[in-house]
Structure formats: structure tokens, C-alpha cells
Design an enzyme around this catalytic site. Structure first.
Site, PDB file in Angstrom:
ATOM      1  N   GLY A 157       0.846  -1.190   0.000  1.00  0.00           N
ATOM      2  CA  GLY A 157       0.000   0.000   0.000  1.00  0.00           C
ATOM      3  C   GLY A 157       0.879   1.237   0.000  1.00  0.00           C
ATOM      4  O   GLY A 157       1.138   1.861  -1.026  1.00  0.00           O
ATOM      5  N   ARG A 158       1.386   1.529   1.190  1.00  0.00           N
ATOM      6  CA  ARG A 158       2.183   2.747   1.401  1.00  0.00           C
ATOM      7  C   ARG A 158       3.318   2.928   0.390  1.00  0.00           C
ATOM      8  O   ARG A 158       3.545   4.031  -0.093  1.00  0.00           O
ATOM      9  CB  ARG A 158       2.782   2.668   2.813  1.00  0.00           C
ATOM     10  CG  ARG A 158       3.409   3.935   3.299  1.00  0.00           C
ATOM     11  CD  ARG A 158       4.129   3.680   4.636  1.00  0.00           C
ATOM     12  NE  ARG A 158       3.316   2.985   5.611  1.00  0.00           N
ATOM     13  CZ  ARG A 158       2.526   3.589   6.511  1.00  0.00           C
ATOM     14  NH1 ARG A 158       2.466   4.900   6.558  1.00  0.00           N
ATOM     15  NH2 ARG A 158       1.803   2.872   7.357  1.00  0.00           N
ATOM     16  N   TYR A 211      -0.505   8.719  15.045  1.00  0.00           N
ATOM     17  CA  TYR A 211       0.739   7.959  15.251  1.00  0.00           C
ATOM     18  C   TYR A 211       1.923   8.850  15.612  1.00  0.00           C
ATOM     19  O   TYR A 211       3.052   8.371  15.641  1.00  0.00           O
ATOM     20  CB  TYR A 211       1.148   7.221  13.966  1.00  0.00           C
ATOM     21  CG  TYR A 211       0.098   6.433  13.259  1.00  0.00           C
ATOM     22  CD1 TYR A 211      -0.621   5.422  13.905  1.00  0.00           C
ATOM     23  CD2 TYR A 211      -0.151   6.656  11.910  1.00  0.00           C
ATOM     24  CE1 TYR A 211      -1.556   4.680  13.212  1.00  0.00           C
ATOM     25  CE2 TYR A 211      -1.083   5.911  11.212  1.00  0.00           C
ATOM     26  CZ  TYR A 211      -1.780   4.927  11.877  1.00  0.00           C
ATOM     27  OH  TYR A 211      -2.696   4.189  11.186  1.00  0.00           O
ATOM     28  N   CYS A 222     -10.681  22.183  17.015  1.00  0.00           N
ATOM     29  CA  CYS A 222     -10.638  22.421  18.454  1.00  0.00           C
ATOM     30  C   CYS A 222     -10.177  21.169  19.201  1.00  0.00           C
ATOM     31  O   CYS A 222     -10.956  20.514  19.903  1.00  0.00           O
ATOM     32  CB  CYS A 222     -12.014  22.866  18.931  1.00  0.00           C
ATOM     33  SG  CYS A 222     -12.531  24.325  18.042  1.00  0.00           S
TER      34      CYS A 222
HETATM   35  C1  LIG Z   1      -2.801  -2.324   5.674  1.00  0.00           C
HETATM   36  C2  LIG Z   1      -2.574  -3.644   5.074  1.00  0.00           C
HETATM   37  C3  LIG Z   1      -1.696  -3.803   4.004  1.00  0.00           C
HETATM   38  C4  LIG Z   1      -0.860  -2.671   3.429  1.00  0.00           C
HETATM   39  O1  LIG Z   1       0.111  -2.218   4.303  1.00  0.00           O
HETATM   40  P1  LIG Z   1       1.178  -1.148   3.789  1.00  0.00           P
HETATM   41  O2  LIG Z   1       2.043  -0.927   4.964  1.00  0.00           O
HETATM   42  O3  LIG Z   1       0.440   0.080   3.396  1.00  0.00           O
HETATM   43  O4  LIG Z   1       1.912  -1.766   2.649  1.00  0.00           O
HETATM   44  C5  LIG Z   1      -1.597  -5.043   3.409  1.00  0.00           C
HETATM   45  N1  LIG Z   1      -2.326  -6.092   3.872  1.00  0.00           N
HETATM   46  C6  LIG Z   1      -3.167  -5.977   4.913  1.00  0.00           C
HETATM   47  C7  LIG Z   1      -3.938  -7.156   5.367  1.00  0.00           C
HETATM   48  C8  LIG Z   1      -3.319  -4.764   5.550  1.00  0.00           C
HETATM   49  O5  LIG Z   1      -4.149  -4.661   6.597  1.00  0.00           O
END
Ligand SMILES: *Cc1c(COP(=O)(O)O)cnc(C)c1O
Length: 420
Positions: free
Chosen positions: A275-276, A316, A342
Site C-alpha cells: 500500500g504505502r 501515530y 478544536c
Molecule cells: C494495511 C494492510 C496492508 C498494506 O500495508 P502497507 O504498509 O500500506 O503496505 C496489506 N495487507 C493488509 C492485510 C493490511 O491490513
């Protein structure tokens, strides 16, 4: 590598001036670079091109339809964690056969929707979920292909809120209990038990924990195969980190090498859920300074974005680089960058050395493409920001700014309540 660079002291996204976009769409807004997204996806997916694999972008990190469309057109699938995400993925034209469904709380209706859509696989996270998957599979008349998400009890060495593979976390089934659950699942007639799944956390900056988890999972798989359970998919989740400040995470190529080495000679189809690493540094949040104020020793820059737009610093305590959109070479000073909400938790940076800003000037909050807009809310009745994508010398609004009407959509004042 990303495409947010200064040209003559002015911040550009690819070939478009960020200030020009702000003039046209207003602030705050999220800004994504198409070239960066594509490059990140290709770097990651390409690193596995020599083995049987499927890259399922973890869409909770950024679920905008245009971002998903790009992933789909690059041949990727998605990892979903809700039925709402399934809806989005289908709307974006993602091939259902490239969708995997994770998450600890799938309801019967969510499972039914996914089965009818024909997704590739469910990542089951509990003994009870396995039973529900079988039950709904029977009801719909379709076998549910499943992997069991195992918790390998490996420390990912990341922030505790984004660790998921420790014994104390709510995710998956204890790896020591997994063989028993696999035997149960294999005996259920509406399940096709096909894989093992493991996701240990997010923003990992070392390959070690991935490899440690993989070693444990490999032992599990060979045991399952010996017991006659046909495992042909291995989903190793996501979690590869990015540089927010000074982190030096492994390059996808290095990550891929470590994993491929561990899996050499195996016939498993590898599923990846990044993802990230795909979107994080492909997006920024652009905001305007409303006021500057000095109280005693402290300087505050009050900006028009807030924790409802980008929650990560409050949630975080995470670091996002702060940059001026027009670089004027002003002296640096220590300041807090705060939003209008706020709550004392409404900040983007605290005691941060930045260049001085004046009211009305634009600020870029960097590395905001992942878990930025997708985590946003309308807290304090602040309409959500718009999202913009740049490709070459053009920009496209890929999500309109919300309106006041959007804020109250669906709300009803019961008839018995009279107007004051
Ligand atoms: C959040 C998540 C990801 C992605 O994580 P990243 O750190 O953004 O790569 C992949 N698989 C599962 C099951 C997740 O919950």
C-alpha cells in the site's frame, strides 16, 4: 523517486506548478503524481516479474477510483478490507479475479457480496470466520477460496499501532494453532483451502522481519502439504516502508530478492499487498497558512488543513516533511504547524525547524499519499478536501471538494421536532 521538485524556487508536480493548481481548486487539497504512482507500481511489481505472482494494491491506503484505475491498467489487483472497498474496486474496473479480501470482521452480507462478485480469495482471520465463509458459500452455491491469515509472532519493529503480527495483536490465527484450523477448514464442503496469508505490519524498514515470518510460514506450508492440504498460494501481505524523514527502507528490488531467495524452488503463487510503498510518496497535501501567531517562546502557523484531512500526526505522532510551495530563502525558525480544529492533537508538526511563512502562503505537507485522504473525516463539519492528479503538464480533479450540502446528506430531523 518522486516528481515533486522545485523549478526556479517554485514547487512543481511533474510539469505543473502547485501554486497554479491551488489558485484554481482552492485549499486544502491532495495532489498525486501519475508518473510517480506508475513508477512505484512498476518498480514493485517488476521486482517479482520472474516468478508467479499477483500484486494486490492495499486500497485502504488510498482508495480513490483514479488511483485504482491506474493500478488495474498496470495489471494489478487490490487487497480489500471491507465491502465498501469491494464496491469501489469494481467501480474502478478492477478484475474481481484479482481481489483478495482481508479483515477481522467480515459479516455474512459482506461475504455474500464478495462471493457473488467472484473475488479471488478470502483471507480468513478466525476460526468463526472460517465457519461463516463455509456457511455463506453453501447459501450462495459457490465455494469460497480461502487462505488462513496466520500470526507468526514476529516483531516488525514499527509503531505499535501498525504492528499486526505479534501474538498480542487481533489479526489472524496463532501460527501454532493454524494446522488444526486448516484441518477443520479442509473438511468443510463449501471451502477451497488454497493458501496461507501473513501480514505482519506496516512501515517496515528492514527485510529481517519479513524473512523471519516467511521462514515460519514455510514450515507451516510443508506441514500442511504433508497432511494432504493443497496449498498453492502464499500471500505475504504488505508493509514495506517509505522515507518520511531519514528512514532507509529496502528498495523493492532488495525486498523481492530476500523473499525470492527464501522461496526459491517453490511452486507457490505469491500474492503481495503493498500500500504505502506505492502511494505514500506519490502524494502531498497542500494547505494555506491562515494566521501566524507568537505566544511567549512559541510560533504557530495556523493552516487551513487539519487533522480531519490528515490524521497520521495525531494518530501515530508521525513525521511529515513541511515545505514552502514558493521557496523564498527566508530564515528558519522553530514552529508548530497546526490546524483550525478544536483539539490539541490537531497538528502536523511540533517544534519543527521550518522556513518562516506568512499568512496567505502555501505549504506542502509531503509524503501524504498513503493513509491521508482515505483516513479523512468531516470532524468539526469540515467538508473533505478535493483530490487532484497531475499527469505531465495537466491536472485533473479526481474527487471534488465536498460541499456544505454533502455535510448534512442523509440527516433527517424527525417531524415531531418543531422549529424554534
Ligand atoms: C494495511 C494492510 C496492508 C498494506 O500495508 P502497507 O504498509 O500500506 O503496505 C496489506 N495487507 C493488509 C492485510 C493490511 O491490513
Amino acid at each position: 523517486m518522486h516528481h515533486f521538485t522545485y523549478i526556479n524556487n517554485e514547487l512543481f508536480c511533474e510539469d505543473v506548478s502547485v501554486a497554479d493548481i491551488a489558485d484554481q481548486v482552492g485549499t486544502p487539497f491532495y495532489l498525486y503524481s501519475h508518473a510517480t504512482l506508475k513508477q512505484h507500481f512498476r518498480a514493485f511489481d517488476g521486482a517479482f516479474s520472474d516468478i508467479n505472482h499477483l500484486t494486490c494494491f492495499s486500497m485502504k491506503s488510498n482508495s480513490n477510483l483514479a488511483v485504482l484505475r491506474l493500478v488495474g491498467s498496470e495489471g494489478g489487483g487490490v487487497d480489500i478490507v471491507s465491502a465498501g472497498e469491494l464496491y469501489r474496486a469494481l467501480q474502478a474496473g478492477i478484475d474481481p479475479k484479482k481481489i483478495v479480501y482481508s479483515g477481522v470482521g467480515k459479516r455474512d452480507e459482506d461475504i455474500e457480496y464478495a462471493l457473488k462478485a467472484g473475488i479471488f480469495m478470502f483471507n480468513a482471520e478466525s476460526a468463526q470466520e472460517i465457519v461463516r465463509l463455509n456457511h455463506v458459500g453453501g447459501k450462495v452455491g459457490r465455494k469460497a477460496r480461502i487462505a488462513i491469515r496466520v500470526n507468526p509472532d514476529v516483531d516488525p519493529k514499527t509503531h505499535p499501532y501498525i504492528s499486526t503480527g505479534l501474538k498480542e495483536n487481533k489479526f489472524g490465527i496463532d501460527i501454532n494453532d493454524a494446522p488444526r484450523q486448516y484441518m477443520v477448514a479442509a473438511g468443510l464442503e463449501n471451502l477451497d483451502v488454497a493458501g496461507v496469508d501473513c501480514h505482519i505490519g506496516s512501515q517496515l524498514t528492514q527485510v529481517g522481519p519479513f524473512v523471519d515470518a516467511l521462514k515460519k510460514v514455510k514450515i507451516l506450508i510443508s506441514g500442511l502439504r504433508n497432511a494432504g492440504i493443497k496449498i498453492n498460494c502464499l500471500d505475504i501481505g504488505g508493509g514495506l516502508g517509505i522515507t518520511y524523514k531519514e528512514e532507509e527502507p529496502p528498495h523493492p528490488v532488495e525486498y523481492a530478492q530476500a523473499i525470492k531467495e527464501e522461496l526459491s524452488g517453490s511452486d507457490l503463487t505469491l500474492i503481495l499487498e503493498p500500500g504505502r510503498v506505492i502511494v505514500g510518496n506519490a502524494g502531498i497535501l497542500v494547505t494555506r497558512v491562515i494566521y501566524t501567531k507568537t505566544t511567549g517562546e512559541k510560533t504557530f502557523f495556523v493552516v487551513d488543513a487539519a487533522m480531519n484531512d490528515l490524521m497520521r500526526p495525531s494518530l501515530y505522532d508521525s513525521y511529515h516533511e513541511i515545505k514552502p510551495v514558493k521557496w523564498l530563502g527566508r530564515p528558519r525558525l522553530k514552529a508548530d504547524i497546526v490546524g483550525p480544529i478544536c483539539e490539541s492533537g490537531d497538528f502536523f508538526a511540533k517544534s519543527r525547524e521550518v522556513e518562516s511563512f506568512e499568512s496567505g502562503e502555501l505549504m506542502a505537507i509531503m509524503s501524504a499519499g498513503a493513509y491521508g485522504f482515505s483516513m479523512s473525516s468531516v470532524y468539526n463539519s469540515r467538508p473533505r478536501a478535493c483530490e487532484v492528479m497531475v499527469k505531465d503538464d495537466h491536472f485533473y480533479t479526481i474527487r471534488a471538494r465536498e460541499t456544505y450540502e454533502d455535510l448534512i446528506r442523509g440527516e433527517v430531523i424527525p417531524d415531531f421536532m418543531e422549529k424554534a
